[in-house]
Design an enzyme around this catalytic site. Structure first.
Site, PDB file in Angstrom:
ATOM      1  N   ARG A 202      60.281  -2.578  33.430  1.00  0.00           N
ATOM      2  CA  ARG A 202      60.937  -3.507  32.509  1.00  0.00           C
ATOM      3  C   ARG A 202      59.988  -3.963  31.411  1.00  0.00           C
ATOM      4  NH1 ARG A 202      64.535  -6.711  37.157  1.00  0.00           N
ATOM      5  NH2 ARG A 202      66.277  -5.225  37.067  1.00  0.00           N
TER       6      ARG A 202
ATOM      7  N   TYR B  27      68.972   0.186  29.836  1.00  0.00           N
ATOM      8  CA  TYR B  27      68.382   0.672  31.096  1.00  0.00           C
ATOM      9  C   TYR B  27      67.303  -0.264  31.638  1.00  0.00           C
ATOM     10  CZ  TYR B  27      65.001   3.381  28.080  1.00  0.00           C
ATOM     11  OH  TYR B  27      64.080   3.814  27.170  1.00  0.00           O
ATOM     12  N   GLU B  28      66.938  -0.009  32.905  1.00  0.00           N
ATOM     13  CA  GLU B  28      66.053  -0.883  33.690  1.00  0.00           C
ATOM     14  C   GLU B  28      66.626  -2.294  33.827  1.00  0.00           C
ATOM     15  OE1 GLU B  28      63.937   0.438  35.408  1.00  0.00           O
ATOM     16  OE2 GLU B  28      63.810   2.348  34.370  1.00  0.00           O
ATOM     17  N   GLY B  29      67.931  -2.371  33.940  1.00  0.00           N
ATOM     18  CA  GLY B  29      68.608  -3.663  34.056  1.00  0.00           C
ATOM     19  C   GLY B  29      69.062  -4.113  32.690  1.00  0.00           C
TER      20      GLY B  29
ATOM     21  N   GLN C 229      69.084  -9.339  32.841  1.00  0.00           N
ATOM     22  CA  GLN C 229      67.803 -10.034  32.677  1.00  0.00           C
ATOM     23  C   GLN C 229      68.029 -11.530  32.457  1.00  0.00           C
ATOM     24  OE1 GLN C 229      65.087  -8.167  33.239  1.00  0.00           O
ATOM     25  NE2 GLN C 229      66.536  -6.487  33.452  1.00  0.00           N
TER      26      GLN C 229
END
Length: 592
Positions: A297, A438-440, A445
């Site tokens: 992230r 992506y990556e959350g 977040q």
């Protein structure tokens, strides 16, 4: 134009805004030589300009090809990767016991920005390898470390992160990939994963996949997920590559951007199941995976910074060359460069200021992570870990939002030519878009920031950070430098708004969770803008104290951010605290 790493800006951000110099003086980095940072970044910048940047457009236009389960990358890609690893760039922050250089994560973070600015699709590959190294080093057995870590650290092999499935995107607990334990202690894994970045490519001989799967008797949801190391090729006892494992790329995605980065559908089980090795303990895969995801992230946030800086540099160059119209009050023949027009200057200043703020937020996150693992005092480590946890969702979401906005403005500065592919401005816009997903996703977040990070220990990490930012504002106010304009007052108002909003949300996380969730995204935006403004002010103060020849420029940049961006904090406070009912009424509007 090609990319040039803004080394002076990066070092000011790293040393002062992000706190590396203070951490060094406190002894948290041992015998690390601060001068080394400048030397590393200079060399990284040269490699990026000379090797990676020229391949950015090539990769976008050529893309990748999948034939017979094999992916061919764009021309020049394998050679560039080989040169990149030979010069040790993959090993910058890797553990020294396995061939890494052991440099601080903060230094690698700055390098990640450089790779992302020069060629974000290329830089994405080692970003995931770094996350794989982190997970294996933290949770893998000694035997697995011995076999795989050195190759991953050197970059001879790359790593992937395999979470997503067709029915399980952000809801990881819904995954269906199955793992069954074998008599020899290995596991047979069957299932399909989608959106796997660099799941297959031709740049290395082996790829080490980190795969989430569920055991037959596992609990439901995320509590029943395990993490497995699944190599593309099995490794013989002598370290040579053995048989092909049962994990193949069965498809590649055709995407809006990041054309040179293969995004694969990975299939396991067509030939009896892929052989995997357990990382950590059974049913504890999410804990291990979060070790990968947290670093990833931060890396994605740095992608946002890198793309933003590349878009800004290109827009500035174009604005100085493109002639259109006349400056107000100018007489005579001929047109002026569009740079003279106030609205173009406003866009360029917004691009530069937001990029600088996002950069420092990301670097500050990296420094906090470093201190959380390097400091000798347990309380200092714990406080730094809390700071890193608080900053990570902002580093990822705020920075990638900025990457998207700055790339958008880059197209706008170019005018009609920005919409034409030949200028390259459109590529930055297309490439930036995925970083907020992506990556959350950035919404996730924001939820993480409000429900976990803000709520942790009654908001202790938030109050500690706001106190530090308030001290910076006091220094600005005490400087009496007319160059700051109303910076101090604007940042003070923003801090007060964040403080009130934080208290309001903290009261509702448990008692009225939907109200808190409705305000999560504007809260992250508010906090990020306030944090970024204060950090830029701290850098300007440091530049003045050190008699930096560019001090006036940094003061002007901090002023612009405070007076044009941080001022949004008050309005965002009202959005958070007064909009819950309007969000609750969405069903009647959207489904009525």
């Amino acid at each position: 134009m090609t990319y040039r790493a803004p080394i002076s800006d990066m070092l000011l951000s790293l040393n002062h805004g992000a706190g590396l110099k203070a951490a060094l003086e406190a002894g948290h980095y041992g015998d690390f030589d601060a001068d080394l940072a400048a030397a590393v970044l200079e060399e990284a910048g040269k490699f990026a300009s000379d090797v990676l940047a020229p391949l950015n457009k090539v990769g976008d236009e050529h893309g990748i090809k999948l034939e017979g389960g094999k992916v061919t990358t764009a021309p020049g890609w394998p050679d560039a990767y080989k040169r990149w690893t030979e010069r040790g760039w993959n090993a910058v922050s890797g553990p020294e016991d396995f061939g890494g250089q052991g440099l601080p994560l903060a230094i690698n973070a700055a390098c990640t920005e450089i790779w992302s600015a020069a060629n974000v699709a290329f830089g994405l590959c080692p970003l995931l390898t770094a996350s794989a190294i982190e997970a294996l080093d933290a949770h893998g057995s000694d035997e697995l470390k011995k076999i795989y870590l050195e190759k991953l650290v050197s970059g001879e092999w790359t790593g992937t992160m395999q979470l997503t499935e067709p029915q399980a995107g952000s809801d990881v607990g819904a995954l269906r990939t199955r793992a069954e334990k074998q008599p020899d202690g290995t596991y047979r894994i069957k299932g399909t994963k989608i959106f796997i970045t660099y799941g297959e490519h031709d740049m290395t001989d082996n790829i080490v996949h980190f795969v989430l799967a569920r055991l037959p008797d596992a609990p439901a949801g995320t509590k029943g997920i395990s993490l497995f190391l699944v190599p593309k090729f099995m490794v013989n006892k002598d370290g040579s590559l053995g048989q092909r494992n049962d994990i193949y790329a069965s498809g590649v995605e055709h995407k809006l951007g990041m054309h040179a980065s293969p995004t694969c559908t990975m299939t396991m089980g067509d030939h009896g199941g892929a052989i995997g090795f357990l990382i950590g303990e059974e049913n504890q895969g999410m804990r291990c995976m979060f070790t990968m995801m947290n670093q990833a992230r931060l890396g994605v946030g740095l992608e946002g910074v890198g793309v933003a800086d590349r878009a800004y540099q290109q827009a500035l160059s174009y604005a100085q060359e493109r002639k259109q119209g006349r400056a107000v009050g100018k007489t005579g023949d001929g047109s002026d460069a569009i740079f003279v027009h106030p609205d173009v200057k406003r866009m360029l200043m917004r691009m530069r200021a937001q990029t600088a703020a996002a950069r420092t937020i990301c670097y500050a996150t990296a420094v906090a992570i470093d201190v959380s693992t390097r400091a000798k005092d347990a309380k200092v480590r714990a406080d730094a870990a809390a700071r890193a946890a608080l900053l990570t969702p902002m580093a990822k979401a705020y920075s990638t939002d900025i990457g998207n906005e700055v790339a958008y403005l880059g197209v706008q500065v170019h005018g009609g030519m920005g919409f034409i592919e030949e200028t390259g401005a459109a590529q930055h816009y297309r490439d930036a878009r995925i970083t907020a997903i992506y990556e959350g996703t950035n919404g996730i977040q924001a939820i993480d920031l409000v429900t976990r990070k803000l709520a942790a220990n009654g908001g202790a990490a938030v109050w500690a950070l706001l106190d530090e930012l308030s001290a910076t504002v006091k220094q600005v106010e005490a400087s009496n430098d007319p160059g700051f304009g109303t910076t101090g007052a604007k940042l003070r108002e923003a801090l007060e708004a964040v403080t009130r909003t934080s208290k309001w949300l903290l009261e509702r996380v448990a008692s009225a969770p939907n109200e808190a969730l409705a305000g999560a995204t504007p809260y992250l935006q508010q906090f990020g803008a306030t944090l970024g403004g204060c950090l830029l002010a701290s850098e300007a103060l440091a530049a003045k104290a050190e008699a930096n020849t560019d001090a006036a420029r940094y003061v002007a940049l901090a002023r612009f951010f405070a007076e044009n961006i941080a001022v949004q904090a008050g309005a965002l406070e009202r959005t958070v605290t007064e909009s819950a009912e309007s969000v609750a009424a969405a069903d009647a509007v959207l489904l009525g």
